[in-house]
Design a protein around this motif. Structure first.
Motif, PDB file in Angstrom:
ATOM      1  N   SER B 306     -17.160 -85.859   8.206  1.00 46.52           N
ATOM      2  CA  SER B 306     -17.826 -87.128   8.461  1.00 46.52           C
ATOM      3  C   SER B 306     -17.485 -87.578   9.869  1.00 46.52           C
ATOM      4  CB  SER B 306     -17.354 -88.184   7.468  1.00 46.52           C
ATOM      5  OG  SER B 306     -17.785 -89.438   7.909  1.00 46.52           O
ATOM      6  N   TYR B 307     -18.492 -88.092  10.591  1.00 45.90           N
ATOM      7  CA  TYR B 307     -18.223 -88.596  11.937  1.00 45.90           C
ATOM      8  C   TYR B 307     -17.487 -89.931  11.877  1.00 45.90           C
ATOM      9  CZ  TYR B 307     -20.789 -84.975  14.324  1.00 45.90           C
ATOM     10  OH  TYR B 307     -21.179 -83.768  14.836  1.00 45.90           O
ATOM     11  N   GLU B 308     -17.474 -90.514  10.676  1.00 43.89           N
ATOM     12  CA  GLU B 308     -16.752 -91.775  10.511  1.00 43.89           C
ATOM     13  C   GLU B 308     -15.297 -91.441  10.248  1.00 43.89           C
ATOM     14  OE1 GLU B 308     -17.502 -94.895  11.610  1.00 43.89           O
ATOM     15  OE2 GLU B 308     -19.376 -94.301  10.643  1.00 43.89           O
ATOM     16  N   GLY B 331     -34.262 -84.586   7.452  1.00 44.82           N
ATOM     17  CA  GLY B 331     -33.144 -84.761   8.370  1.00 44.82           C
ATOM     18  C   GLY B 331     -32.111 -85.574   7.634  1.00 44.82           C
ATOM     19  N   ASN B 332     -30.946 -85.588   8.190  1.00 44.07           N
ATOM     20  CA  ASN B 332     -29.919 -86.386   7.568  1.00 44.07           C
ATOM     21  C   ASN B 332     -30.263 -87.848   7.744  1.00 44.07           C
ATOM     22  OD1 ASN B 332     -28.093 -84.846   6.323  1.00 44.07           O
ATOM     23  ND2 ASN B 332     -26.562 -84.903   7.954  1.00 44.07           N
ATOM     24  N   ASP B 333     -29.981 -88.619   6.761  1.00 45.55           N
ATOM     25  CA  ASP B 333     -30.037 -90.048   6.952  1.00 45.55           C
ATOM     26  C   ASP B 333     -29.027 -90.370   8.056  1.00 45.55           C
ATOM     27  OD1 ASP B 333     -29.834 -92.699   6.854  1.00 45.55           O
ATOM     28  OD2 ASP B 333     -29.355 -92.836   4.722  1.00 45.55           O
ATOM     29  N   HIS B 358     -33.346 -77.860   9.784  1.00 46.87           N
ATOM     30  CA  HIS B 358     -34.094 -78.828  10.577  1.00 46.87           C
ATOM     31  C   HIS B 358     -33.145 -79.641  11.452  1.00 46.87           C
ATOM     32  CE1 HIS B 358     -32.515 -81.705   7.847  1.00 46.87           C
ATOM     33  NE2 HIS B 358     -32.912 -80.945   6.860  1.00 46.87           N
ATOM     34  N   THR B 359     -33.696 -80.458  12.311  1.00 46.03           N
ATOM     35  CA  THR B 359     -32.881 -81.286  13.192  1.00 46.03           C
ATOM     36  C   THR B 359     -31.961 -82.185  12.399  1.00 46.03           C
ATOM     37  OG1 THR B 359     -35.030 -81.650  14.140  1.00 46.03           O
ATOM     38  CG2 THR B 359     -33.163 -82.516  15.352  1.00 46.03           C
ATOM     39  N   GLY B 360     -30.720 -82.248  12.820  1.00 44.13           N
ATOM     40  CA  GLY B 360     -29.785 -83.148  12.167  1.00 44.13           C
ATOM     41  C   GLY B 360     -29.255 -82.615  10.850  1.00 44.13           C
ATOM     42  N   SER B 361     -29.466 -81.327  10.576  1.00 46.25           N
ATOM     43  CA  SER B 361     -28.993 -80.823   9.286  1.00 46.25           C
ATOM     44  C   SER B 361     -27.517 -80.429   9.350  1.00 46.25           C
ATOM     45  CB  SER B 361     -29.836 -79.623   8.849  1.00 46.25           C
ATOM     46  OG  SER B 361     -29.790 -78.631   9.842  1.00 46.25           O
ATOM     47  N   GLY B 362     -26.920 -80.459  10.521  1.00 52.69           N
ATOM     48  CA  GLY B 362     -25.492 -80.212  10.622  1.00 52.69           C
ATOM     49  C   GLY B 362     -25.134 -78.878  11.237  1.00 52.69           C
ATOM     50  N   LYS B 363     -26.093 -78.204  11.844  1.00 52.36           N
ATOM     51  CA  LYS B 363     -25.824 -76.888  12.431  1.00 52.36           C
ATOM     52  C   LYS B 363     -24.767 -76.980  13.533  1.00 52.36           C
ATOM     53  CE  LYS B 363     -30.086 -76.335  13.754  1.00 52.36           C
ATOM     54  NZ  LYS B 363     -30.712 -77.592  13.346  1.00 52.36           N
ATOM     55  N   SER B 364     -25.007 -77.910  14.455  1.00 52.24           N
ATOM     56  CA  SER B 364     -24.060 -78.028  15.559  1.00 52.24           C
ATOM     57  C   SER B 364     -22.693 -78.461  15.051  1.00 52.24           C
ATOM     58  CB  SER B 364     -24.565 -79.035  16.587  1.00 52.24           C
ATOM     59  OG  SER B 364     -25.834 -78.671  17.036  1.00 52.24           O
ATOM     60  N   THR B 365     -22.686 -79.286  14.024  1.00 47.25           N
ATOM     61  CA  THR B 365     -21.413 -79.732  13.472  1.00 47.25           C
ATOM     62  C   THR B 365     -20.638 -78.557  12.893  1.00 47.25           C
ATOM     63  OG1 THR B 365     -22.601 -81.752  12.888  1.00 47.25           O
ATOM     64  CG2 THR B 365     -20.376 -81.506  12.035  1.00 47.25           C
ATOM     65  N   ILE B 366     -21.332 -77.668  12.189  1.00 44.00           N
ATOM     66  CA  ILE B 366     -20.672 -76.491  11.619  1.00 44.00           C
ATOM     67  C   ILE B 366     -20.025 -75.664  12.711  1.00 44.00           C
ATOM     68  CG2 ILE B 366     -21.107 -74.197  10.705  1.00 44.00           C
ATOM     69  CD1 ILE B 366     -22.543 -75.150   8.566  1.00 44.00           C
TER      70      ILE B 366
END
Ligand SMILES: Nc1ncnc2c1ncn2[C@@H]1O[C@H](COP(=O)(O)OP(=O)(O)OP(=O)(O)O)[C@@H](O)[C@H]1O
Ligand SMILES: Nc1ncnc2c1ncn2[C@@H]1O[C@H](COP(=O)(O)OP(=O)(O)OP(=O)(O)O)[C@@H](O)[C@H]1O
Ligand SMILES: [Mg+2]
Ligand SMILES: [Mg+2]
Lengths: 195, 602, 265
Positions: B306-308, B331-333, B358-366
């Protein structure tokens, strides 16, 4: 789609070319962001912290002349003051910006070489440090500190070394940045090589 | 509407960027301009808008000559323009202010302005977005706002300069739909693009080559000439590729640019065989199942992220947003609590893993977890069996796992290419000799000539070279795993192929590769395994065949199939008995069709 | 994406929120200067009442107000503590080594702390009730009269607007570059040369990105007929209304009261 029948005639009243205006605006944005970077450098005065916010203004001053540099420096401070509400600190930062950028950019304008840049920056360091003493004694005393006596003992151990370090860091960083990006500022064809 | 008569233009007075271009654009036309990088497309587009004036020749818009300074604003108000990068053409913080910028400049009365804003937003399908902040929109939405900003000036022509090239497939699709609608409503559209599927929709196509018009005609005429296209760094649309491949294999098919006509052609060509061979045998798989018994290099164990940062804040959000999470269409909420949810998978030594979503699905986060840039909020990530939470392991991760971020050329900073590539090895504290050795090796690996470029400023290189230089900067760390975030974004077709080849070469040298990509074709053809993400969780993981050939609908999560796979499905729907559960490439698909047509079983 | 929220704006529709940003900006400056002129506690009390009423009218939750003033309080605390030890007068109350606290120092300490606190409350009320966007517009509008003598007021407004638009974007870019360089083994602290190199390795890409963006952004603006202030209209022109008159009267009353207290006491 609709018909554009009437003839539109405007005068271009812009002081700066659009590209220069935009570059200045983006530099301002960077300056304002850099103000959120806070690196404490002197343990004796924790509220004095270094931020590289004057670097964009200085780069702009070198690239487009003193007026542009000054505009960027002052406006970045204005944005910061308006977002955080710290207007008095902003006033002192404006003084610092003016006295750092103006001497350096003017010198570089006269002497358009690496040596000119270094001389200008050294001049800027001296002027900005002197100005910070004055602004602490005037603006600081009007708005914050109870009296002159309060700030006097801090000048030697805190304000002078802090401002020297801060402006020197800014200067070195400016040189590094300006050197790296100088061929992006003027398009290839007009560029004067080897500065 | 617009007529260019014999225009020539040069930026520096020596090398001509445009030479003797003559072009007429009719009212209500949908024109597409194609050409490789640097062929002068943008320069031509800027001439249509009086942003540049020709050195010789003339451009007239609606009979107004662009070189007349009195008429500049008349011309510009008639010709709207949208640029490539969604991030750098919006000038205001709020959507409504940005859209009003043009009309404000034109002196449209205040009472009319808000109506214009609302109308422009409605015509790009963003009703009610007036008060949104521009930076918080997705790329596709930003481009739509940019179009709305041009539309609010009530132009007669809209020029899109590669407006879709930085968008994900979904955004690209939406943008194209908007353009078509506008065109149907009577707007003249001039579109510059690298995507042939988009060009196929135009009324007329113009091909530029080194500042000259090389070819001009309808998409059917132009886009089916494979050889000429290839010589101009372009490629034909997939449907046409397939048709040409079939033709090469002896099936009599006229190439078309759109999928439907090709499907019809194929049906017609093999019509008589379909009745005879209606025996749809589900053929056994033609590729051996991948054995993945190599050691796992990176392991994700039930990772949540979580970014929080604080748990309290998280709990507060969770409470507040519980129903909204469901509502996010795709996309992610943006207010979702978890950017990643229960992620478990392994990256094996020597494999090439593709990550799509899709965009915002968490690829970059992974992928940021893979070298310890971020740490899971819950769960663990292991590198060679040791948890990355350990400080020491984290240090090793930085050197073992090389990260190439999206648009890596944006990280170049040093005075010379050499210094930039040397930055990583120097940070490792290596000796000067070893640093030099590594830099030279890395430059050689990415195909840059060290003698030529090493002492140049990285900012002097061309776009493709800059990206190579940035690659080299990561390779100089001698990583065992190379993680790439959309490595071919924003390149023209020829450069894309070159880069994918480069990545394949690196893989062949034994490097483990993890690649994030929006292009399903690239992933299907290059990767050993595919990981599909949706809303922060894994949807499927397996070989491309397992993921793409199964009839699972990737569309429902906002993703397409690779083009050959999609075509196979269309053909199947049209009654051609292509076997299910197979991963097709252009070649194998053509082979199967020809086999079917010959009366055999595919 | 909630990438970065700058400033401390608290969205609302209160009386204070709806004031013209120029009014608020001027009132804020006015307040700063009365505070400057107040040398006694009674005058500060008048100001405190004024500020209290304004906060009540703005309907900002207390915890939010505290959070937004808190960062500025560091300086207040610092100055107050130093004052405690430096300003000496009257009876000595406490003595230990070189540390000495007297009646006078407690008085100045309290006074300075209160005055600075009030000033900061005043300034931060303006930023809490007005978006930075509106404030920059106000700045542009207030500078407009100077445009007659060739001062680039409109250009400054443009610069401020664009800068605000790009701040979140550069913040994102900054964090991306930071991550990229950290992935290449850059470390924050490794001696002065090292940290300078680190700083330049993340700031130079940012500057390069400025020039990359500037090219298109300038074209995009030109394509939309950017030509300066002459003949330009506004989507939401700033207008003074009855609220602003009321606020002006309130401000004037506050000044008069404060002046009366300062003179009389
Ligand atoms: N501002 C400029 N100054 C000097 N040369 C330029 C400038 N802009 C473009 N060029 C040169 O003109 C040529 C054509 O550029 P242009 O941008 O029109 O190509 P393009 O077809 O749009 O390419 P791309 O696909 O990369 O957008 C290139 O060789 C480029 O280097
Ligand atoms: N710095 C950040 N702060 C807060 N939230 C973030 C941040 N970065 C990403 N997110 C959120 O995390 C989620 C996943 O983002 P991520 O960047 O991993 O997606 P992605 O799959 O890489 O998308 P894209 O294809 O656009 O690159 C998104 O909902 C995004 O809004
Ligand atoms: Mg182009
Ligand atoms: Mg991403």
């Amino acid at each position: 789609m609709s018909e554009q029948s009437t003839h539109i005639q405007f005068q271009n009243t812009n002081k700066w070319e659009t590209k220069q205006l935009v570059t200045m605006a983006l530099m301002c944005a960077i300056g304002a962001i850099f103000m959120y970077v806070q690196i404490p450098i002197l343990p004796s005065a924790p509220f004095l912290s270094y931020d590289p916010s004057l670097v964009p203004a200085m780069v702009c001053g070198f690239a487009y002349g003193p007026v542009s540099g000054l505009t960027v420096g002052v406006l970045a401070v204005v944005i910061h003051a308006l977002t955080t509400g710290d207007w008095v600190g902003g006033l002192m930062n404006i003084v610092a910006a003016i006295f750092f950028i103006l001497p350096a950019a003017l010198t570089y304008k006269k002497l358009h070489s690496f040596r000119g840049a270094v001389t200008g920056l050294i001049l800027g360091i001296v002027c900005a440090t002197a100005a910070s003493i004055v602004s602490n004694l005037t603006i600081g005393v009007w708005f914050w500190y109870p009296s002159m006596d309060f700030i006097m003992p801090l000048i030697g151990p805190a304000i002078i070394p802090f401002n020297l370090i801060k402006t020197a860091l800014n200067s070195v960083l400016t040189l590094a940045v300006y050197k790296a990006i100088s061929n992006l500022i003027t398009p290839e064809k007009q560029q004067v090589k080897g500065k | 509407m617009i007529s260019c008569k014999d225009i020539s233009f040069s930026y520096d007075g020596k090398v001509p960027t445009l030479s003797n271009v003559t072009l007429d654009i009719a009212d209500g036309e949908f024109l597409c301009i194609l050409g490789g990088n640097g062929s002068g497309k943008s320069t031509l587009a800027k001439h249509l808008n009086a942003l540049l004036v020709p050195d010789s020749g003339s451009v007239e818009v609606d009979g107004l000559n662009t070189s007349d300074p009195q008429l500049v604003y008349d011309v510009r108000s008639r010709v709207g323009m949208v640029f490539q990068n969604p991030d750098d053409q919006l000038v205001a913080t709020l959507v409504e202010n940005d859209i009003a910028f043009g009309p404000e400049n034109l002196g449209v009365p205040t009472s009319e302005l808000s109506q214009r804003v609302a109308d422009a937003l409605a015509s790009v399908g963003l009703m009610g977005f007036e008060q949104h902040e521009t930076h918080a929109l997705s790329g596709g939405q930003k481009q739509r706002v940019a179009i709305a900003g041009a539309l609010a000036m009530h132009p007669e022509v809209l020029i899109l300069d590669e407006a879709s090239s930085m968008l994900d497939p979904r955004g690209r699709h939406g943008l194209l739909k908007v353009c078509q609608e506008l065109n149907h409503a009577g707007m003249t559209i001039v579109m510059i693009t690298h995507f042939m599927e988009e060009a196929a929709l135009a009324d007329r196509v113009v091909l530029l080559d080194r500042g000259r018009i090389a070819l001009e005609g309808t998409p059917e005429e132009i886009l089916t000439r494979a050889d000429e296209l290839h010589s101009l760094n372009l490629e034909e649309p997939f449907a046409c590729q397939l048709a040409l491949e079939l033709k090469r294999r002896g099936l009599d098919i006229t190439p078309h640019v759109d999928e439907e006509s090709v499907v019809t052609e194929i049906r017609a060509a093999m019509g008589r065989h379909i009745e005879t061979s209606l025996c749809d045998k589900t053929a056994a798989s033609d590729e051996a199942p991948q054995s993945s018994d190599t050691a796992p290099l990176i392991q994700f164990e039930h990772v949540y992220y979580s970014y929080e940062k604080s748990t309290r804040e998280r709990a507060r959000r969770r409470k507040k947003n519980a129903p909204a999470t469901q509502a996010a269409e795709w996309g992610n909420d943006p207010n979702a609590v978890w950017a990643l949810r229960d992620i478990s998978f392994d990256v094996h030594e020597g494999e090439m893993l593709g990550i799509a979503g899709h965009t915002g699905s968490g690829k970059s986060t992974i992928i940021q977890h893979m070298n310890g840039l971020v740490h899971p909020t819950q769960g663990r990530v292991l590198l060679q069996g040791a948890s990355m939470a350990d400080k020491h392991v984290n240090e090793t991760a930085k050197t073992t796992v090389g990260m190439v971020f999206q648009y890596p050329e944006h990280q170049l900073f040093a005075n010379t290419v050499f210094e930039d590539v040397a930055f990583g090895p120097q940070n490792l504290g290596l000796s000067a000799n070893e640093v030099t050795e590594r830099v030279l090796e890395a430059l050689r690996l990415v195909g840059l000539d060290a003698d030529e470029v090493a002492q140049k400023s990285p900012f002097e290189l061309s776009g493709g070279q800059q990206r190579r230089c940035a690659f080299a900067g990561v390779l100089a760390m001698r990583p065992r795993v190379l993680v790439l975030d959309e490595p071919v974004a924003g390149l023209d077709p020829a450069a894309r192929t070159e880069f994918l080849q480069l990545i394949d070469d690196l893989h062949a040298r034994g490097l483990t590769i993890v690649m994030v990509s929006h292009s399903m074709e690239d992933i299907a053809t290059h990767c050993d395994r595919v990981l599909i993400m949706n809303k922060g969780s894994i949807v499927s993981l397996g070989t491309p065949r397992e993921v793409f050939a199964s009839d699972r609908d990737l569309k429902s999560i906002g993703l397409g199939l690779p083009a050959p796979q999609h075509m196979a499905r269309l053909l199947r729907d049209a009654g051609i008995p292509l076997p299910h559960r197979r991963l097709y490439s252009t070649k194998t698909l053509a082979k199967s069709i020809v086999a079917l047509a010959a009366g055999g079983v595919a | 994406m909630e990438a970065f929220s700058f400033g401390s704006y608290y969205a609302g529709r209160s009386f204070v929120h709806r004031l013209d940003p120029r009014t608020k900006l001027l009132a804020g400056f006015g307040f700063l200067f009365i505070a400057l002129a107040s040398h006694t506690f009674p005058a500060l009390a008048v100001l405190a009442i004024g500020i209290g009423i304004s906060y009540a009218l703005a309907r900002i939750p207390a915890h939010y107000a505290v959070r937004s003033v808190a960062p500025l309080m560091v300086l207040v605390a610092f100055v107050a503590i130093l004052t405690l030890f430096t300003e000496q007068s009257g009876r000595v109350l406490f003595h230990l080594g070189f540390i000495q606290i007297s009646e006078g120092s407690i008085y100045s300490c309290c006074f300075i702390a209160c005055r600075m606190f009030l000033m900061m409350c005043g300034m931060s009320l303006v930023t809490m009730t007005t978006t930075t966007l509106d404030l920059t517009q106000a700045v542009e509008k207030l500078l407009m009269p100077l445009a007659r003598v060739g001062f680039p007021a409109h250009e400054i407004g443009m610069i401020l607007g664009i800068a605000l638009r790009f701040m979140p974007q550069f913040a994102t870019e900054l964090s991306q570059t930071y991550q990229a360089q950290v992935s290449r083994g850059a470390k924050v602290a490794s001696g002065p040369i090292g940290s300078l190199k680190f700083l330049s390795s993340i700031s130079i890409p940012l500057f390069a990105s400025v020039f990359r963006h500037a090219e298109t952004l300038a074209s995009a603006m030109d394509a939309r007929c950017h030509h300066g202030e002459a003949g330009r209209t506004r989507l939401h022109p700033l207008r003074f209304c009855a609220h602003d008159v009321a606020a002006g009267i309130f401000m004037l009353a506050l000044i008069l009261c404060a002046a009366a207290v300062i003179i009389l006491l």
